[in-house]
Scaffold this motif. Structure first.
Motif, PDB file in Angstrom:
ATOM      1  N   ASN A 106       0.831  -1.197   0.000  1.00 24.90           N
ATOM      2  CA  ASN A 106       0.000   0.000   0.000  1.00 24.90           C
ATOM      3  C   ASN A 106       0.871   1.256   0.000  1.00 24.90           C
ATOM      4  OD1 ASN A 106      -2.683  -0.460  -0.301  1.00 24.90           O
ATOM      5  ND2 ASN A 106      -3.059  -0.597   1.886  1.00 24.90           N
ATOM      6  N   GLN A 107       1.813   1.342   0.919  1.00 25.29           N
ATOM      7  CA  GLN A 107       2.580   2.539   1.149  1.00 25.29           C
ATOM      8  C   GLN A 107       3.590   2.800   0.029  1.00 25.29           C
ATOM      9  OE1 GLN A 107       4.066   2.201   5.111  1.00 25.29           O
ATOM     10  NE2 GLN A 107       2.205   3.282   5.895  1.00 25.29           N
ATOM     11  N   MET A 108       4.064   1.695  -0.603  1.00 29.01           N
ATOM     12  CA  MET A 108       5.076   1.882  -1.592  1.00 29.01           C
ATOM     13  C   MET A 108       4.540   2.154  -2.978  1.00 29.01           C
ATOM     14  SD  MET A 108       7.883   1.899  -0.051  1.00 29.01           S
ATOM     15  CE  MET A 108       7.698   1.994   1.688  1.00 29.01           C
ATOM     16  N   SER A 109       3.295   2.344  -3.110  1.00 27.51           N
ATOM     17  CA  SER A 109       2.677   2.579  -4.399  1.00 27.51           C
ATOM     18  C   SER A 109       2.944   4.014  -4.896  1.00 27.51           C
ATOM     19  CB  SER A 109       1.202   2.295  -4.350  1.00 27.51           C
ATOM     20  OG  SER A 109       0.592   2.909  -3.314  1.00 27.51           O
ATOM     21  N   ASP A 110       3.207   4.919  -4.111  1.00 28.81           N
ATOM     22  CA  ASP A 110       3.464   6.299  -4.461  1.00 28.81           C
ATOM     23  C   ASP A 110       4.950   6.630  -4.334  1.00 28.81           C
ATOM     24  OD1 ASP A 110       3.309   9.235  -3.749  1.00 28.81           O
ATOM     25  OD2 ASP A 110       2.242   8.428  -1.887  1.00 28.81           O
ATOM     26  N   THR A 111       5.600   7.331  -5.305  1.00 34.98           N
ATOM     27  CA  THR A 111       7.001   7.527  -5.320  1.00 34.98           C
ATOM     28  C   THR A 111       7.502   8.461  -4.261  1.00 34.98           C
ATOM     29  OG1 THR A 111       6.357   8.956  -7.103  1.00 34.98           O
ATOM     30  CG2 THR A 111       7.926   7.069  -7.586  1.00 34.98           C
ATOM     31  N   LYS A 112       6.667   9.464  -3.957  1.00 34.92           N
ATOM     32  CA  LYS A 112       6.985  10.366  -2.869  1.00 34.92           C
ATOM     33  C   LYS A 112       7.250   9.690  -1.624  1.00 34.92           C
ATOM     34  CE  LYS A 112       4.927  14.315  -0.671  1.00 34.92           C
ATOM     35  NZ  LYS A 112       3.707  14.972  -0.351  1.00 34.92           N
ATOM     36  N   ALA A 113       6.396   8.817  -1.325  1.00 32.83           N
ATOM     37  CA  ALA A 113       6.561   8.013  -0.085  1.00 32.83           C
ATOM     38  C   ALA A 113       7.796   7.186  -0.149  1.00 32.83           C
ATOM     39  CB  ALA A 113       5.331   7.155   0.122  1.00 32.83           C
ATOM     40  N   GLN A 114       8.084   6.702  -1.389  1.00 34.61           N
ATOM     41  CA  GLN A 114       9.246   5.815  -1.494  1.00 34.61           C
ATOM     42  C   GLN A 114      10.494   6.616  -1.256  1.00 34.61           C
ATOM     43  OE1 GLN A 114       8.978   3.991  -5.426  1.00 34.61           O
ATOM     44  NE2 GLN A 114       7.435   2.574  -4.562  1.00 34.61           N
ATOM     45  N   THR A 115      10.664   7.871  -1.895  1.00 37.78           N
ATOM     46  CA  THR A 115      11.785   8.662  -1.642  1.00 37.78           C
ATOM     47  C   THR A 115      11.936   9.102  -0.241  1.00 37.78           C
ATOM     48  OG1 THR A 115      10.359  10.216  -2.807  1.00 37.78           O
ATOM     49  CG2 THR A 115      12.724   9.985  -3.538  1.00 37.78           C
ATOM     50  N   GLN A 116      10.796   9.486   0.350  1.00 39.16           N
ATOM     51  CA  GLN A 116      10.789   9.833   1.777  1.00 39.16           C
ATOM     52  C   GLN A 116      11.387   8.769   2.604  1.00 39.16           C
ATOM     53  OE1 GLN A 116       6.790  11.175   2.770  1.00 39.16           O
ATOM     54  NE2 GLN A 116       7.614  12.407   4.386  1.00 39.16           N
ATOM     55  N   LEU A 117      11.005   7.487   2.335  1.00 38.86           N
ATOM     56  CA  LEU A 117      11.511   6.345   3.112  1.00 38.86           C
ATOM     57  C   LEU A 117      13.001   6.156   2.909  1.00 38.86           C
ATOM     58  CD1 LEU A 117      10.804   3.891   4.937  1.00 38.86           C
ATOM     59  CD2 LEU A 117      10.604   2.589   2.840  1.00 38.86           C
ATOM     60  N   VAL A 118      13.430   6.386   1.611  1.00 37.15           N
ATOM     61  CA  VAL A 118      14.830   6.164   1.394  1.00 37.15           C
ATOM     62  C   VAL A 118      15.617   7.240   2.100  1.00 37.15           C
ATOM     63  CG1 VAL A 118      16.620   6.104  -0.393  1.00 37.15           C
ATOM     64  CG2 VAL A 118      14.389   4.921  -0.715  1.00 37.15           C
ATOM     65  N   ASP A 119      15.068   8.498   2.052  1.00 37.50           N
ATOM     66  CA  ASP A 119      15.701   9.552   2.770  1.00 37.50           C
ATOM     67  C   ASP A 119      15.849   9.291   4.216  1.00 37.50           C
ATOM     68  OD1 ASP A 119      16.180  10.954   0.518  1.00 37.50           O
ATOM     69  OD2 ASP A 119      14.351  12.292   0.877  1.00 37.50           O
ATOM     70  N   SER A 120      14.717   8.909   4.800  1.00 41.04           N
ATOM     71  CA  SER A 120      14.770   8.616   6.263  1.00 41.04           C
ATOM     72  C   SER A 120      15.746   7.551   6.573  1.00 41.04           C
ATOM     73  CB  SER A 120      13.389   8.298   6.784  1.00 41.04           C
ATOM     74  OG  SER A 120      12.936   7.121   6.374  1.00 41.04           O
ATOM     75  N   LEU A 121      15.830   6.543   5.735  1.00 49.29           N
ATOM     76  CA  LEU A 121      16.745   5.428   6.011  1.00 49.29           C
ATOM     77  C   LEU A 121      18.192   5.883   5.894  1.00 49.29           C
ATOM     78  CD1 LEU A 121      15.112   2.406   4.195  1.00 49.29           C
ATOM     79  CD2 LEU A 121      15.335   2.712   6.668  1.00 49.29           C
ATOM     80  N   LEU A 122      18.432   6.789   4.883  1.00 51.40           N
ATOM     81  CA  LEU A 122      19.729   7.310   4.716  1.00 51.40           C
ATOM     82  C   LEU A 122      20.093   8.170   5.895  1.00 51.40           C
ATOM     83  CD1 LEU A 122      19.761   8.178   0.916  1.00 51.40           C
ATOM     84  CD2 LEU A 122      21.118   6.433   2.146  1.00 51.40           C
ATOM     85  N   ASP A 123      19.151   8.988   6.353  1.00 49.22           N
ATOM     86  CA  ASP A 123      19.378   9.790   7.562  1.00 49.22           C
ATOM     87  C   ASP A 123      19.802   8.971   8.714  1.00 49.22           C
ATOM     88  OD1 ASP A 123      18.867  12.159   6.214  1.00 49.22           O
ATOM     89  OD2 ASP A 123      16.794  12.327   7.130  1.00 49.22           O
ATOM     90  N   GLU A 124      19.089   7.925   8.857  1.00 48.54           N
ATOM     91  CA  GLU A 124      19.373   6.996   9.989  1.00 48.54           C
ATOM     92  C   GLU A 124      20.805   6.467   9.893  1.00 48.54           C
ATOM     93  OE1 GLU A 124      16.588   3.750  10.759  1.00 48.54           O
ATOM     94  OE2 GLU A 124      15.022   5.305  10.846  1.00 48.54           O
ATOM     95  N   ILE A 125      21.200   6.132   8.678  1.00 55.21           N
ATOM     96  CA  ILE A 125      22.527   5.559   8.551  1.00 55.21           C
ATOM     97  C   ILE A 125      23.573   6.629   8.847  1.00 55.21           C
ATOM     98  CG2 ILE A 125      24.191   4.517   6.915  1.00 55.21           C
ATOM     99  CD1 ILE A 125      21.610   3.352   5.545  1.00 55.21           C
ATOM    100  N   GLU A 126      23.272   7.909   8.345  1.00 56.93           N
ATOM    101  CA  GLU A 126      24.150   8.983   8.627  1.00 56.93           C
ATOM    102  C   GLU A 126      24.306   9.225  10.069  1.00 56.93           C
ATOM    103  OE1 GLU A 126      23.019  12.601   6.632  1.00 56.93           O
ATOM    104  OE2 GLU A 126      23.634  11.639   4.739  1.00 56.93           O
ATOM    105  N   LYS A 127      23.221   9.253  10.762  1.00 56.20           N
ATOM    106  CA  LYS A 127      23.248   9.477  12.230  1.00 56.20           C
ATOM    107  C   LYS A 127      24.064   8.472  12.940  1.00 56.20           C
ATOM    108  CE  LYS A 127      18.981  11.819  13.209  1.00 56.20           C
ATOM    109  NZ  LYS A 127      17.631  11.665  13.630  1.00 56.20           N
ATOM    110  N   LYS A 128      23.973   7.284  12.456  1.00 55.81           N
ATOM    111  CA  LYS A 128      24.704   6.204  13.136  1.00 55.81           C
ATOM    112  C   LYS A 128      26.203   6.325  12.912  1.00 55.81           C
ATOM    113  CE  LYS A 128      21.384   2.409  13.464  1.00 55.81           C
ATOM    114  NZ  LYS A 128      20.912   1.125  12.968  1.00 55.81           N
ATOM    115  N   ASN A 129      26.570   6.789  11.768  1.00 55.64           N
ATOM    116  CA  ASN A 129      27.961   6.927  11.485  1.00 55.64           C
ATOM    117  C   ASN A 129      28.439   8.185  12.039  1.00 55.64           C
ATOM    118  OD1 ASN A 129      27.888   4.610  10.109  1.00 55.64           O
ATOM    119  ND2 ASN A 129      27.560   5.604   8.099  1.00 55.64           N
TER     120      ASN A 129
END
Lengths: 165, 365
Positions: A142-165
């Motif tokens: 459901n959530q991954m059907s829209d690209t905005k949401a998909q980029t948002q998720l990738v962003d957040s995940l990237l943020d998370e990785i950045e924070k960790k490093n």
């Protein structure tokens, strides 16, 4: 004196008649009569002795019977007491055994219940995880059907990785 | 009850007193005029023996009995009726009669050459006939008892037989067995026979009329024979010890050696025992008979003194003679008992054995 001179004729007849009488009685009467008197006396003596003996015996027998009765009564009491004891013992034993059997049953039941519960838990867990995956699948789809949401998720995940490093 | 008996006795004796003087007077008339009663004659006539047996209430008639005599030419048997009342009887050329007086008074005599001689006489006299009756009565008393035992065994007899048995047992147990102990069965038949014989003779003698009335045990010949029999039994069956005690008794030597004092006394004793037996029974029974006869005769003696005296005497005499007769019943038994008891003791004394010496000495005292 005529009175004091024994007459020969009378002496003769006296001897004769006494002899005849003596012979008759000696032959027929006296043996039978004296024997009977003696025998009856003996019989009576024996009878008295026998009666005394019988009475003594009777007394003894009565005493013995009394003794036997006492003994029997004593034994009866013993037996009753013993029976009572055995009865309580048996009841006791039965009760114990019943208790043991009940405990065993209970244990077994517990074991089975445990097992059943474990199985049930496993089942539930499996089912729940399957449900969860399903749901997650559906949600993700459901959530991954829209690209905005998909980029948002990738962003957040990237943020998370950045924070960790 | 006692008073009634007494009244009855008095009545009877009064009746008797009325009839007796009358009888006495008629008797007197028969003989023609005033005949004196000779009491001695009558007493001895009744006590003694006679040929023929008088019938009651009829002085002149008697039951004839056979006379058996061995005369100068042999045996003669004829009825006593033929020589009654002094009659002479001729039998086969020999003359017999009853002697009226002299040495042979009242006895049968044979007339040989005008002299009275006494033949050898074994007649069935009144006493002999009574003896035969006694033998029959004793047999009738005792033989049924034996039959009873044969039929009923141990069952005790009742009534009459019971009484006979009780009497027999009384003598057998009380006298014979207790004295002779283990030898009782050997001598019991003789002693019991003697007892019953004497007892029945005594009682039959007390009966006044025909089957009784013979003065048997009051006759010295009868008692003599009985005593001789006891004497024979005692001495024939006597033990060695008994004879030793007679000829060489256990006393200091001087009593028996140079002069045999003790043996003489002992031998004398052997013969005095039967003599005592003879006289005791004879005197007792004859005395009893004599007293009754004398008492009865008193009535007739006093009858000559008038009616009142006779009546009074009759009452008293009858009562006394009834009393005496009752006592004689007792005496009859006692004398038979005593004779048997003494015979038993004499026999038992001759049965002593040396080891019983002490007992023998005691029994003699």
């Amino acid at each position: 004196m005529e009175l004091f001179t024994p007459d020969f004729g009378l002496i003769f007849w006296m001897f004769l008649s006494f002899a005849v009488l003596f012979f008759i009685l000696w032959k027929f009467a006296w043996p039978a009569i004296t024997k009977m008197i003696d025998q009856r006396a003996e019989l009576i003596d024996k009878g008295v002795e026998y009666a005394q003996q019988a009475r003594q015996d009777l007394d003894q027998a009565q005493a013995k019977a009394e003794e036997v009765m006492q003994e029997a009564r004593r034994q009866q009491a013993d037996i009753l007491r013993e029976a009572d004891r055995v009865k309580t013992q048996i009841i006791e034993e039965a009760r114990g055994e019943a208790r043991q059997a009940a405990a065993k049953e209970l244990d077994q039941a517990k074991l089975q219940i445990d097992q059943a519960r474990k199985e049930a838990e496993q089942n539930i867990r499996d089912e729940v995880s399957a449900f969860a995956l399903n749901i997650a699948q559906k949600v993700v789809r459901n959530q991954m059907s829209d690209t905005k949401a998909q980029t948002q998720l990738v962003d957040s995940l990237l943020d998370e990785i950045e924070k960790k490093n | 009850m006692k008073r009634l008996t007494l009244i009855a006795l008095l009545l009877i004796s009064t009746l008797v007193s009325m009839s007796f003087p009358a009888a006495a007077s008629t008797k007197g008339e028969d003989h023609g005029g005033e005949e004196k009663i000779d009491p001695k004659e009558i007493i001895f006539e009744h006590l003694g023996d006679r040929y023929g047996w008088e019938v009651p209430f009829c002085h002149h008639k008697s039951i004839p009995l056979p006379i058996i005599v061995f005369g100068s030419d042999g045996l003669h048997i004829f009825s006593s009726a033929r020589v009654e009342h002094g009659k002479e009887y001729v039998d086969g050329g020999k003359i017999f009669r009853i002697a009226a007086e002299g040495d042979f008074k009242g006895k049968i005599v044979e007339i040989v050459d005008g002299e009275e001689t006494r033949p050898f006489d074994i007649s069935i006299t009144k006493n002999v006939f009574a003896l035969i009756l006694t033998v029959i009565v004793v047999c009738l008393v005792l033989l049924p008892l034996r039959c009873y035992y044969r039929r009923k065994g141990y069952k005790a007899p009742r009534r009459w037989l019971g009484a006979v048995e009780a009497l027999t047992a009384f003598i057998y147990d009380g006298v014979i067995k207790s004295t002779l102990k283990d030898k009782a069965s050997k001598f019991a038949p003789y002693l019991l026979t003697v007892f019953y014989f004497i007892f029945v003779m005594n009682l039959m003698g007390l009966m006044v009329v025909f089957p009784g009335g013979a003065n048997l045990t009051g006759n010295i010949a009868v008692t003599l024979v009985l005593a001789i029999l006891t004497f024979l039994v005692t001495n024939i069956f006597g033990t060695k010890h008994y004879w030793k005690e007679i000829f060489w008794p256990d006393v200091p030597l001087w009593l028996k050696f140079p002069l045999p004092i003790m043996p003489i006394i002992e031998i004398f004793g052997v013969f005095t025992k039967p003599a005592a037996l003879t006289v005791r029974l004879f005197a007792n029974m004859m005395g009893g008979h004599m007293i009754v006869i004398v008492l009865t005769l008193l009535i007739f003696i006093f009858a000559q003194m008038g009616m009142a005296v006779a009546g009074g005497t009759a009452v008293i005499s009858t009562m006394f003679s009834i009393f005496m007769l009752l006592i004689d019943v007792l005496v009859s038994f006692i004398q038979a008992y005593v004779f048997t008891m003494l015979s038993t003791i004499f026999i038992s004394l001759a049965q002593e054995n040396p080891h019983k010496e002490h007992g023998a000495a005691e029994a003699k005292h």
